[in-house]
Design an enzyme around this catalytic site. Structure first.
Site, short mmCIF file in Angstrom:
data_model
loop_
_atom_site.label_atom_id
_atom_site.label_comp_id
_atom_site.label_asym_id
_atom_site.label_seq_id
_atom_site.Cartn_x
_atom_site.Cartn_y
_atom_site.Cartn_z
N LYS A 122 0.94 -1.26 -0.06
CA LYS A 122 -0.37 0.43 -0.29
C LYS A 122 0.71 1.17 0.07
CE LYS A 122 -0.68 -0.17 5.01
NZ LYS A 122 -1.52 -0.59 6.39
N TYR A 152 18.02 28.85 9.20
CA TYR A 152 17.23 30.21 9.58
C TYR A 152 17.12 30.20 11.43
CZ TYR A 152 14.90 30.04 4.77
OH TYR A 152 14.52 30.39 3.30
#
Ligand code: PLP
Length: 357
Positions: free
Chosen positions: A42, A255
């Site tokens: 899946k 950042y």
């Protein structure tokens, strides 16, 4: 700019080791001697590419596949031969009648209503999923006899259930679910049974049933967080260094300036980021490697870039040099990201070129 090696293009790649998947499949056969080992493919084989991986599992001996929905089932059918059985976990939906017929899919029915619709409609082979304690999908235990009566002579070809806590071998719910499932066996004598996911395969034989349904173990993720992983990671992310720089003590990187150099450090920026599925949380404890040398993430993971402290790698860390992530570090990387290998694999982004070796 041409890379020193002359080879590496500045793109990240996902290397899928098909040999590792075959060996993991064989390990599961050894561990569950006597049970048929199906393959759960899946979510595009946990992000790795079901169309490429299902045929490999077929050649390794898998005759049965599990997918989440009929759309996934159609993709897997196109990749395997007509004899392979493909079960659909999310139940029977009338909108899928054509896909089911076209691709010879077998719905796993999760409610008496779905069984009624199936028997009144296509009425081909089907499976029944009973809820023995997960409280997720499945027919409630109070409906076992009613469903058996409803099925009558047109019984299922498989009855199954799913463990809630198979990754905790001593959890009392495991024994309770096995016990409740005995009532399902009794109501469907002679019908094949299925209980175990990957973690369930590591439990004793009563937890297996006639057919086991491993997913993550095939791809090499750890079924149990607390123990050595008996499976081999089939997934490595490779990406080149784009730029190398020095950082003096006290300089920050990235950042938010969340990383501060404690000494003279070398930093390398690689072409990989959260857009590729590398979690921002991996900043704490995540690393890449050049050869055997671990290169800690320095500062925030950004969308397309990760900065690594490559001081330990010395001269090997230069533009164009390939840095590897995941591989044998898959579970550690997942833990550093505050999650499991399941989520790391299924988040690997579309920008990663899938390369099968
Ligand atoms: C996803 C799934 C599996 C496979 O689980 P793993 O933990 O990856 O082995 C098995 N059975 C059901 C019902 C599932 O939803």
């Amino acid at each position: 700019m041409t890379t020193p090696s002359g080879e590496a293009a500045p793109y990240p790649r996902l290397i899928v080791d098909l040999g590792a998947i075959r060996r993991n499949y064989a390990r599961l056969q050894d561990m569950t001697a006597g049970a048929e080992v199906a393959a759960v493919v899946k979510a595009d084989a946990y992000g790795l590419g079901a169309a490429a991986i299902a045929p490999v599992l077929l050649h390794a001996g898998a005759k049965t596949f599990f997918v989440a929905n009929a759309h996934e089932g159609e993709i897997v059918r196109a990749a395997v031969d007509a004899q392979a059985r493909i079960f659909v976990l999310h139940g029977f939906w009338s909108a899928d009648v054509q896909a089911i017929a076209r691709s010879a899919l077998i719905p796993i029915i999760n409610s008496p209503e779905q069984l009624r619709d199936w028997l009144a409609g296509p009425a081909g082979p089907y499976a029944l999923h009973f809820d023995t304690g997960m409280n997720r999908l499945g027919i409630p235990m109070s409906e076992v006899q009613a469903v058996a009566d409803l099925a009558g002579l047109r019984g299922p070809e498989l009855v199954m259930s799913h463990f809630a806590c198979a990754d905790e071998p001593d959890h009392t719910l495991n024994a309770r679910q096995i016990e409740r499932f005995a009532a399902v066996r009794n109501a469907f004598p002679g019908v094949r049974t299925s209980l175990a996911n990957s973690a369930g395969c590591l439990l004793d034989a009563p937890a297996h049933g006639d057919l086991v349904r491993p997913g993550i173990a095939l791809y090499g993720g750890a079924p149990r967080a607390t123990e050595a992983n008996p499976f081999e990671s089939a997934v490595t992310v490779e990406t080149p260094i784009l730029q190398v720089r020095s950082a003096q003590p006290g300089e920050t990187a990235g950042y938010g300036a969340t990383w501060t150099s404690d000494a003279d450090r070398r930093l390398a920026v690689v072409a990989l980021g959260y857009a590729d599925g590398m979690f921002r949380a991996a900043q704490k404890g995540g690393y890449g490697r050049i050869g055997g040398v671990k290169l800690p993430i320095a500062g925030r993971v950004s969308m397309d870039l990760i900065t690594l402290d490559v001081t330990e790698a010395g001269d090997a860390a230069k533009p164009g040099e390939i840095v590897r992530f995941l591989g044998p570090d898959l579970d550690v990387f997942a833990a550093a990201s505050g999650t499991l290998a399941y989520e790391v694999l299924t988040r690997l982004g579309p920008r990663l070129e899938r390369v099968y070796v």
